[in-house]
Design an enzyme around this catalytic site. Sequence first.
Site, PDB file in Angstrom:
ATOM      1  N   LYS A  45       1.077  -1.223   0.321  1.00  0.00           N
ATOM      2  CA  LYS A  45       0.117   0.035  -0.081  1.00  0.00           C
ATOM      3  C   LYS A  45       1.203   1.305   0.014  1.00  0.00           C
ATOM      4  O   LYS A  45       0.260   2.223   0.083  1.00  0.00           O
ATOM      5  CB  LYS A  45      -0.515  -0.169   1.028  1.00  0.00           C
ATOM      6  CG  LYS A  45      -1.927  -1.254   1.248  1.00  0.00           C
ATOM      7  CD  LYS A  45      -3.252  -1.364  -0.428  1.00  0.00           C
ATOM      8  CE  LYS A  45      -3.478  -2.014  -0.182  1.00  0.00           C
ATOM      9  NZ  LYS A  45      -3.894  -2.643  -1.580  1.00  0.00           N
ATOM     10  N   GLY A  47       2.548   1.958  -2.653  1.00  0.00           N
ATOM     11  CA  GLY A  47       2.894   2.334  -3.973  1.00  0.00           C
ATOM     12  C   GLY A  47       3.732   2.017  -4.826  1.00  0.00           C
ATOM     13  O   GLY A  47       3.779   2.215  -5.824  1.00  0.00           O
ATOM     14  N   THR A  48       3.184   0.926  -4.780  1.00  0.00           N
ATOM     15  CA  THR A  48       3.959  -0.747  -5.734  1.00  0.00           C
ATOM     16  C   THR A  48       3.485  -0.366  -7.240  1.00  0.00           C
ATOM     17  O   THR A  48       4.076  -0.557  -7.980  1.00  0.00           O
ATOM     18  CB  THR A  48       3.304  -1.669  -5.393  1.00  0.00           C
ATOM     19  OG1 THR A  48       3.180  -1.874  -3.782  1.00  0.00           O
ATOM     20  CG2 THR A  48       4.352  -3.184  -5.718  1.00  0.00           C
ATOM     21  N   HIS A 100       7.408  -6.891  -1.639  1.00  0.00           N
ATOM     22  CA  HIS A 100       7.308  -7.139  -1.004  1.00  0.00           C
ATOM     23  C   HIS A 100       8.523  -6.968   0.413  1.00  0.00           C
ATOM     24  O   HIS A 100       8.385  -7.015   1.631  1.00  0.00           O
ATOM     25  CB  HIS A 100       5.667  -6.838   0.510  1.00  0.00           C
ATOM     26  CG  HIS A 100       5.190  -6.519  -0.744  1.00  0.00           C
ATOM     27  ND1 HIS A 100       4.596  -4.867  -1.069  1.00  0.00           N
ATOM     28  CD2 HIS A 100       3.565  -7.184  -1.021  1.00  0.00           C
ATOM     29  CE1 HIS A 100       3.577  -4.958  -1.937  1.00  0.00           C
ATOM     30  NE2 HIS A 100       3.104  -5.875  -2.015  1.00  0.00           N
ATOM     31  N   SER A 130      -5.099   2.867   3.853  1.00  0.00           N
ATOM     32  CA  SER A 130      -5.577   2.126   2.503  1.00  0.00           C
ATOM     33  C   SER A 130      -5.448   0.417   2.993  1.00  0.00           C
ATOM     34  O   SER A 130      -6.107   0.046   2.300  1.00  0.00           O
ATOM     35  CB  SER A 130      -3.877   2.761   1.637  1.00  0.00           C
ATOM     36  OG  SER A 130      -4.156   1.631   0.742  1.00  0.00           O
ATOM     37  N   ALA A 227       0.852   7.804 -16.082  1.00  0.00           N
ATOM     38  CA  ALA A 227       1.273   6.710 -15.068  1.00  0.00           C
ATOM     39  C   ALA A 227       0.337   8.046 -13.700  1.00  0.00           C
ATOM     40  O   ALA A 227       0.479   7.854 -12.010  1.00  0.00           O
ATOM     41  CB  ALA A 227       2.614   7.867 -14.046  1.00  0.00           C
ATOM     42  N   THR A 228      -0.720   9.377 -14.346  1.00  0.00           N
ATOM     43  CA  THR A 228      -1.451  10.135 -12.969  1.00  0.00           C
ATOM     44  C   THR A 228      -2.259   9.184 -13.015  1.00  0.00           C
ATOM     45  O   THR A 228      -2.884   8.040 -12.944  1.00  0.00           O
ATOM     46  CB  THR A 228      -2.300  10.602 -14.220  1.00  0.00           C
ATOM     47  OG1 THR A 228      -2.770  10.276 -14.996  1.00  0.00           O
ATOM     48  CG2 THR A 228      -0.945  11.991 -14.057  1.00  0.00           C
ATOM     49  N   PHE A 229      -3.156   9.145 -11.350  1.00  0.00           N
ATOM     50  CA  PHE A 229      -3.781   8.264 -10.683  1.00  0.00           C
ATOM     51  C   PHE A 229      -4.683   7.695 -11.724  1.00  0.00           C
ATOM     52  O   PHE A 229      -5.855   7.004 -11.702  1.00  0.00           O
ATOM     53  CB  PHE A 229      -4.730   9.093  -9.183  1.00  0.00           C
ATOM     54  CG  PHE A 229      -5.582   7.629  -9.150  1.00  0.00           C
ATOM     55  CD1 PHE A 229      -4.816   6.758  -7.884  1.00  0.00           C
ATOM     56  CD2 PHE A 229      -6.414   8.844  -8.650  1.00  0.00           C
ATOM     57  CE1 PHE A 229      -5.958   6.762  -7.187  1.00  0.00           C
ATOM     58  CE2 PHE A 229      -7.779   7.720  -8.147  1.00  0.00           C
ATOM     59  CZ  PHE A 229      -7.387   7.019  -7.127  1.00  0.00           C
ATOM     60  N   GLU A 230      -5.601   8.928 -12.867  1.00  0.00           N
ATOM     61  CA  GLU A 230      -6.885   8.951 -12.921  1.00  0.00           C
ATOM     62  C   GLU A 230      -6.486   8.147 -13.959  1.00  0.00           C
ATOM     63  O   GLU A 230      -7.736   7.424 -14.014  1.00  0.00           O
ATOM     64  CB  GLU A 230      -7.024  10.619 -13.651  1.00  0.00           C
ATOM     65  CG  GLU A 230      -7.196  11.064 -12.065  1.00  0.00           C
ATOM     66  CD  GLU A 230      -6.795  12.203 -11.409  1.00  0.00           C
ATOM     67  OE1 GLU A 230      -5.622  11.704 -11.821  1.00  0.00           O
ATOM     68  OE2 GLU A 230      -6.706  12.018 -10.180  1.00  0.00           O
ATOM     69  N   ASN A 231      -5.564   8.464 -15.139  1.00  0.00           N
ATOM     70  CA  ASN A 231      -5.431   7.298 -16.171  1.00  0.00           C
ATOM     71  C   ASN A 231      -5.084   5.637 -15.606  1.00  0.00           C
ATOM     72  O   ASN A 231      -5.690   5.569 -16.345  1.00  0.00           O
ATOM     73  CB  ASN A 231      -4.475   8.535 -16.734  1.00  0.00           C
ATOM     74  CG  ASN A 231      -4.482   9.410 -17.724  1.00  0.00           C
ATOM     75  OD1 ASN A 231      -5.745   9.361 -17.257  1.00  0.00           O
ATOM     76  ND2 ASN A 231      -3.997  10.178 -18.724  1.00  0.00           N
ATOM     77  N   MET A 232      -4.335   5.979 -14.886  1.00  0.00           N
ATOM     78  CA  MET A 232      -4.462   4.282 -14.186  1.00  0.00           C
ATOM     79  C   MET A 232      -5.759   3.523 -13.881  1.00  0.00           C
ATOM     80  O   MET A 232      -5.465   2.257 -13.970  1.00  0.00           O
ATOM     81  CB  MET A 232      -3.489   4.302 -13.129  1.00  0.00           C
ATOM     82  CG  MET A 232      -1.508   3.939 -13.842  1.00  0.00           C
ATOM     83  SD  MET A 232      -0.735   4.544 -12.439  1.00  0.00           S
ATOM     84  CE  MET A 232      -0.936   2.607 -11.687  1.00  0.00           C
TER      85      MET A 232
HETATM   86  S1  PPS Z   1      -0.237  -3.168  -3.193  1.00  0.00           S
HETATM   87  O1  PPS Z   1      -1.205  -4.060  -3.344  1.00  0.00           O
HETATM   88  O2  PPS Z   1       0.531  -3.266  -1.609  1.00  0.00           O
HETATM   89  O3  PPS Z   1       0.716  -3.610  -4.573  1.00  0.00           O
HETATM   90  O4  PPS Z   1      -0.915  -1.088  -3.186  1.00  0.00           O
HETATM   91  P1  PPS Z   1      -0.158  -0.394  -4.098  1.00  0.00           P
HETATM   92  O5  PPS Z   1      -0.335  -0.668  -4.923  1.00  0.00           O
HETATM   93  O6  PPS Z   1       1.436  -0.304  -2.514  1.00  0.00           O
HETATM   94  O7  PPS Z   1      -0.416   0.599  -3.517  1.00  0.00           O
HETATM   95  C1  PPS Z   1      -1.970   1.008  -3.472  1.00  0.00           C
HETATM   96  C2  PPS Z   1      -2.478   2.044  -3.023  1.00  0.00           C
HETATM   97  O8  PPS Z   1      -1.291   3.504  -4.422  1.00  0.00           O
HETATM   98  C3  PPS Z   1      -2.935   3.701  -4.923  1.00  0.00           C
HETATM   99  N1  PPS Z   1      -2.208   4.574  -5.501  1.00  0.00           N
HETATM  100  C4  PPS Z   1      -1.632   6.063  -6.193  1.00  0.00           C
HETATM  101  N2  PPS Z   1      -1.851   7.108  -6.418  1.00  0.00           N
HETATM  102  C5  PPS Z   1      -1.249   8.152  -6.690  1.00  0.00           C
HETATM  103  N3  PPS Z   1      -0.792   7.757  -8.484  1.00  0.00           N
HETATM  104  C6  PPS Z   1      -1.224   7.240  -8.826  1.00  0.00           C
HETATM  105  N4  PPS Z   1      -1.041   6.788  -9.609  1.00  0.00           N
HETATM  106  C7  PPS Z   1      -1.359   5.529  -7.982  1.00  0.00           C
HETATM  107  N5  PPS Z   1      -2.049   4.564  -8.082  1.00  0.00           N
HETATM  108  C8  PPS Z   1      -1.780   3.807  -7.568  1.00  0.00           C
HETATM  109  C9  PPS Z   1      -3.467   3.448  -4.904  1.00  0.00           C
HETATM  110  O9  PPS Z   1      -4.769   4.127  -4.693  1.00  0.00           O
HETATM  111  C10 PPS Z   1      -3.703   3.178  -2.722  1.00  0.00           C
HETATM  112  O10 PPS Z   1      -3.838   4.191  -1.376  1.00  0.00           O
HETATM  113  P2  PPS Z   1      -4.900   4.539  -1.532  1.00  0.00           P
HETATM  114  O11 PPS Z   1      -5.026   5.763  -0.464  1.00  0.00           O
HETATM  115  O12 PPS Z   1      -5.869   3.156  -0.782  1.00  0.00           O
HETATM  116  O13 PPS Z   1      -5.403   5.358  -2.614  1.00  0.00           O
END
Ligand code: PPS
Length: 299
Positions: A45, A47-48, A100, A130, A227-232
């Site tokens: 959780k 940013g993987t 991880h 998260s 790589a923006t959140f919205e696009n992903m």
């Molecule tokens: S996991 O299951 O461990 O692999 O999860 P992980 O990917 O490490 O973390 C998920 C959180 O990362 C956020 N996320 C992002 N944030 C900003 N920008 C982008 N592009 C993005 N991609 C993934 C995702 O929304 C999870 O955070 P929360 O706070 O739950 O939204």
Amino acid sequence: MNNIGRNLVNFKGYNFRYNFDKARIENADNFEIREDDVFVITYPKSGTIWMQQILSLIYFEGHRNRTENVDTIDRVPFFEYSYRGTDIENRPSPRLFASHLPYYLAPKGLKNKKAKVIYVYRNPKDVLVSMLHFINLINPHEPINTIEHFLEKFLDGNGNYDNLLRIPASLWFDHIRGWYEHRHDFNILFQMYEQMKKDLRGSVLQISRFLGKELSEEDVDDIVNQATFENMKSIPQANYAHVLSQLRIPSHKEGLHMRKGTIGDWKHHLTVAQNEKFDRMFQTKMKDFPLKFIWDING
Ligand code: PPS
């Protein structure tokens, strides 16, 4: 019924999901590391998926210009979980991995310092929130974890997570400290989630420099855009949608991995008392720890 929330297995002091590749972890020291391998290491959780996507975009032109329809998880598969049966050992170079794992379970060959490691870290209050959402969503038949209960476990100094919580990890404090304190053994970049959020372009440039990748302005634009959140969130290849359907997680939960993607959501969840409790533990555990954290969007 999906299986993702099934019991954890504690192996060598770390909580793996039941379906981890035990043989791979047992033989990790014999896993042959290549000089151009790259490992994305995170506490869950943190940013993987985001970093998996950024690496896919940096390394694969077809990913960048959307001419290839390959899921990010297949570009950057997990080391300790074989979601798609990828033959990670014999993949052509450059091999990209996500993991991880705590530092002490990482393949020994990574210490040759040629292969690269990117450790993504995030302020642990947002990690906690998260993770709480994620665990409650994937275990719909279990009693819902309250934040009070979860906080207690998250801060548990012994790292004794109970199985109800099903946290596929060890203690957050140990994970980041372990990797940081052993940083000189690795060729490692510490990349902060919040920094990526505040300056994605600058972060992409920093990451590509570390990887020795030269990108044109146009490439960087494409990477940042995808790589923006919205696009992903809207690209199934980028957001694990196919993995979730493979694991039979209902489609309405596809936002599972892409929930809010913000900094400071913990403020909407922790009470003042809970926050103070967190801060006390943080100060004790992270005393003298030099990496800085960003706790809110204006931080
Ligand atoms: S996991 O299951 O461990 O692999 O999860 P992980 O990917 O490490 O973390 C998920 C959180 O990362 C956020 N996320 C992002 N944030 C900003 N920008 C982008 N592009 C993005 N991609 C993934 C995702 O929304 C999870 O955070 P929360 O706070 O739950 O939204």
